[in-house]
Design an enzyme around this catalytic site. Structure first.
Site, PDB file in Angstrom:
ATOM      1  N   SER A  96       0.864  -1.177   0.000  1.00 61.87           N
ATOM      2  CA  SER A  96       0.000   0.000   0.000  1.00 61.87           C
ATOM      3  C   SER A  96       0.906   1.233   0.000  1.00 61.87           C
ATOM      4  O   SER A  96       2.079   1.138   0.378  1.00 61.87           O
ATOM      5  CB  SER A  96      -0.850  -0.019   1.268  1.00 61.87           C
ATOM      6  OG  SER A  96      -1.472   1.227   1.467  1.00 61.87           O
ATOM      7  N   TYR A 115      -2.462  -0.863  10.266  1.00 64.56           N
ATOM      8  CA  TYR A 115      -2.514  -1.254   8.849  1.00 64.56           C
ATOM      9  C   TYR A 115      -1.220  -0.825   8.157  1.00 64.56           C
ATOM     10  O   TYR A 115      -0.622  -1.596   7.406  1.00 64.56           O
ATOM     11  CB  TYR A 115      -3.735  -0.599   8.185  1.00 64.56           C
ATOM     12  CG  TYR A 115      -3.844  -0.846   6.691  1.00 64.56           C
ATOM     13  CD1 TYR A 115      -4.353  -2.036   6.194  1.00 64.56           C
ATOM     14  CD2 TYR A 115      -3.449   0.131   5.771  1.00 64.56           C
ATOM     15  CE1 TYR A 115      -4.465  -2.259   4.821  1.00 64.56           C
ATOM     16  CE2 TYR A 115      -3.551  -0.076   4.403  1.00 64.56           C
ATOM     17  CZ  TYR A 115      -4.052  -1.277   3.933  1.00 64.56           C
ATOM     18  OH  TYR A 115      -4.152  -1.486   2.568  1.00 64.56           O
TER      19      TYR A 115
HETATM   20  N1  LIG Z   1      -8.570  -0.902  -2.480  1.00 68.68           N
HETATM   21  C1  LIG Z   1      -7.534  -0.090  -2.364  1.00 68.68           C
HETATM   22  O1  LIG Z   1      -7.631   1.101  -2.693  1.00 68.68           O
HETATM   23  C2  LIG Z   1      -6.220  -0.611  -1.861  1.00 68.68           C
HETATM   24  C3  LIG Z   1      -5.129   0.294  -1.831  1.00 68.68           C
HETATM   25  C4  LIG Z   1      -3.911  -0.168  -1.362  1.00 68.68           C
HETATM   26  C5  LIG Z   1      -3.774  -1.492  -0.964  1.00 68.68           C
HETATM   27  N2  LIG Z   1      -4.846  -2.352  -1.008  1.00 68.68           N
HETATM   28  C6  LIG Z   1      -4.624  -3.731  -0.609  1.00 68.68           C
HETATM   29  O2  LIG Z   1      -5.155  -4.592  -1.599  1.00 68.68           O
HETATM   30  C7  LIG Z   1      -5.593  -5.818  -1.006  1.00 68.68           C
HETATM   31  C8  LIG Z   1      -7.035  -6.089  -1.377  1.00 68.68           C
HETATM   32  O3  LIG Z   1      -7.801  -5.028  -0.872  1.00 68.68           O
HETATM   33  P1  LIG Z   1      -9.321  -4.759  -1.309  1.00 68.68           P
HETATM   34  O4  LIG Z   1      -9.452  -3.308  -1.405  1.00 68.68           O
HETATM   35  O5  LIG Z   1      -9.704  -5.645  -2.404  1.00 68.68           O
HETATM   36  O6  LIG Z   1     -10.042  -5.203   0.049  1.00 68.68           O
HETATM   37  P2  LIG Z   1     -11.486  -5.865   0.310  1.00 68.68           P
HETATM   38  O7  LIG Z   1     -12.434  -5.469  -0.743  1.00 68.68           O
HETATM   39  O8  LIG Z   1     -11.787  -5.542   1.733  1.00 68.68           O
HETATM   40  O9  LIG Z   1     -11.173  -7.417   0.166  1.00 68.68           O
HETATM   41  C9  LIG Z   1     -10.326  -8.016   1.102  1.00 68.68           C
HETATM   42  C10 LIG Z   1     -10.403  -9.506   0.940  1.00 68.68           C
HETATM   43  O10 LIG Z   1      -9.605 -10.093   1.976  1.00 68.68           O
HETATM   44  C11 LIG Z   1     -10.377 -11.066   2.646  1.00 68.68           C
HETATM   45  N3  LIG Z   1     -10.014 -11.187   4.048  1.00 68.68           N
HETATM   46  C12 LIG Z   1     -10.025 -10.196   4.976  1.00 68.68           C
HETATM   47  N4  LIG Z   1      -9.725 -10.711   6.178  1.00 68.68           N
HETATM   48  C13 LIG Z   1      -9.530 -12.039   6.007  1.00 68.68           C
HETATM   49  C14 LIG Z   1      -9.224 -13.115   6.874  1.00 68.68           C
HETATM   50  N5  LIG Z   1      -9.080 -12.929   8.185  1.00 68.68           N
HETATM   51  N6  LIG Z   1      -9.093 -14.353   6.352  1.00 68.68           N
HETATM   52  C15 LIG Z   1      -9.263 -14.561   5.033  1.00 68.68           C
HETATM   53  N7  LIG Z   1      -9.580 -13.598   4.158  1.00 68.68           N
HETATM   54  C16 LIG Z   1      -9.716 -12.345   4.647  1.00 68.68           C
HETATM   55  C17 LIG Z   1     -11.802 -10.595   2.503  1.00 68.68           C
HETATM   56  O11 LIG Z   1     -12.675 -11.688   2.699  1.00 68.68           O
HETATM   57  P3  LIG Z   1     -14.191 -11.443   3.211  1.00 68.68           P
HETATM   58  O12 LIG Z   1     -14.829 -10.601   2.162  1.00 68.68           O
HETATM   59  O13 LIG Z   1     -14.708 -12.814   3.322  1.00 68.68           O
HETATM   60  O14 LIG Z   1     -14.068 -10.725   4.522  1.00 68.68           O
HETATM   61  C18 LIG Z   1     -11.817 -10.043   1.094  1.00 68.68           C
HETATM   62  O15 LIG Z   1     -12.022 -11.079   0.160  1.00 68.68           O
HETATM   63  C19 LIG Z   1      -5.355  -5.660   0.493  1.00 68.68           C
HETATM   64  O16 LIG Z   1      -4.125  -6.248   0.826  1.00 68.68           O
HETATM   65  C20 LIG Z   1      -5.290  -4.156   0.679  1.00 68.68           C
HETATM   66  O17 LIG Z   1      -4.539  -3.816   1.804  1.00 68.68           O
HETATM   67  C21 LIG Z   1      -6.054  -1.928  -1.446  1.00 68.68           C
END
Ligand SMILES: NC(=O)c1ccc[n+]([C@@H]2O[C@H](COP(=O)([O-])OP(=O)(O)OC[C@H]3O[C@@H](n4cnc5c(N)ncnc54)[C@H](OP(=O)(O)O)[C@@H]3O)[C@@H](O)[C@H]2O)c1
Length: 246
Positions: free
Chosen positions: A153, A166
């Site tokens: 991130s 985080y």
């Molecule tokens: N979106 C952004 O702008 C952004 C920016 C920088 C970095 N990131 C990074 O990109 C990655 C994906 O983010 P996202 O935005 O797609 O997030 P998201 O929509 O919240 O999806 C996160 C995923 O991780 C799963 N997860 C969370 N806790 C878990 C656990 N304890 N065990 C197993 N699975 C778990 C969730 O499953 P459930 O749905 O079943 O809870 C969901 O499928 C993350 O590493 C995040 O830090 C995102």
């Protein structure tokens, strides 16, 4: 990397595990990998979400995926060892591992950091990834070439006020990537990280509730970097920190 164009069969015959495959970026990556020929192993916490992604992949006629329901918060080292054994039995090797699942936790001032929440975030975002990788490395070494991607991130590259545990966890993720990449240098396993950048997902909406999601890239739009790092064109790329949106 947004301009990278992957060949249709880039990931043909590859076995790729995606964590957090039920939603957001992990869901988009799983579908994209399958579309490019991979058999994806969908790991996540909410079975219903994983089943929806499974159905979408089957419906599209892509290779049949597998589902691993696992909550990284409660998972033990034995869970990962068992999973690695099952993958070895069913597929013989693992070509790709996308560490994508993460928890955001509460944002706020340093003095408001809650110990329980800090421990949970470090467990899900760091410890689980380390122990899972440790268990999977032997089966990844059986692949002709293997790729491990850690998800970082912007706040894992430069600290920012109020991002708390985080942000710490994402710095640790970058460190883990660098340590492992250095160990894997000159081997058939390559290890890199991706910062997705602002992407239209649930996590982003939680972090920025006032933002208009329509102004953000979709998870599908940021996939070129993910495809590049999973495909053989990135063989030899190791220990690099990528930005998916630049
Ligand atoms: N979106 C952004 O702008 C952004 C920016 C920088 C970095 N990131 C990074 O990109 C990655 C994906 O983010 P996202 O935005 O797609 O997030 P998201 O929509 O919240 O999806 C996160 C995923 O991780 C799963 N997860 C969370 N806790 C878990 C656990 N304890 N065990 C197993 N699975 C778990 C969730 O499953 P459930 O749905 O079943 O809870 C969901 O499928 C993350 O590493 C995040 O830090 C995102």
């Amino acid at each position: 990397m947004l301009e990278y164009q992957a060949a249709k069969d880039l990931l043909k015959n590859k076995i790729i595990l995606v964590t957090g495959a039920g939603d957001g970026i992990g869901c988009a990556a799983a579908i994209e990998f399958a579309q490019h020929g991979a058999t994806v192993i969908l790991l996540g916490k909410t079975v219903k979400k994983l089943e929806k992604v499974y159905d979408e992949i089957i419906h599209a006629g892509y290779p049949t995926p597998a589902i691993v329901p696992l909550d990284l918060k409660g998972a033990t080292e034995q869970n990962y060892i068992d999973m690695a054994e099952t993958i070895a039995e069913q597929f013989g090797h693992l070509d790709g591992l996308l560490h994508n699942a993460s928890q955001l936790g509460a944002l706020g001032p340093f003095e408001h950091i809650d110990l329980t929440s800090l421990e949970t975030i470090m467990k899900v975002n760091v410890t689980a990834q380390a122990i899972m990788t440790k268990a999977l490395l032997p089966v990844m070494r059986k692949a002709p070439h293997a790729s491990i991607i850690f998800t970082s991130s912007s706040v894992g590259r430069k600290g920012r006020a109020y991002w708390g545990p985080y942000a710490f966890s994402k710095f640790a993720t970058e460190g883990m990537m660098q340590v492992l990449a250095d160990e894997c240098d000159e081997t058939h396993v390559r290890v890199n990280s991706i910062n997705p950048g602002a992407t239209r997902t649930e996590m982003r909406a939680k972090a920025y509730p006032a933002e208009d999601p329509q102004t953000l890239k979709t998870a599908k739009e940021i996939m070129p970097t993910y495809l590049f790092l999973m495909g053989d064109e990135s063989i030899g790329t190791n220990g690099q920190a990528f930005n998916a949106q630049s």
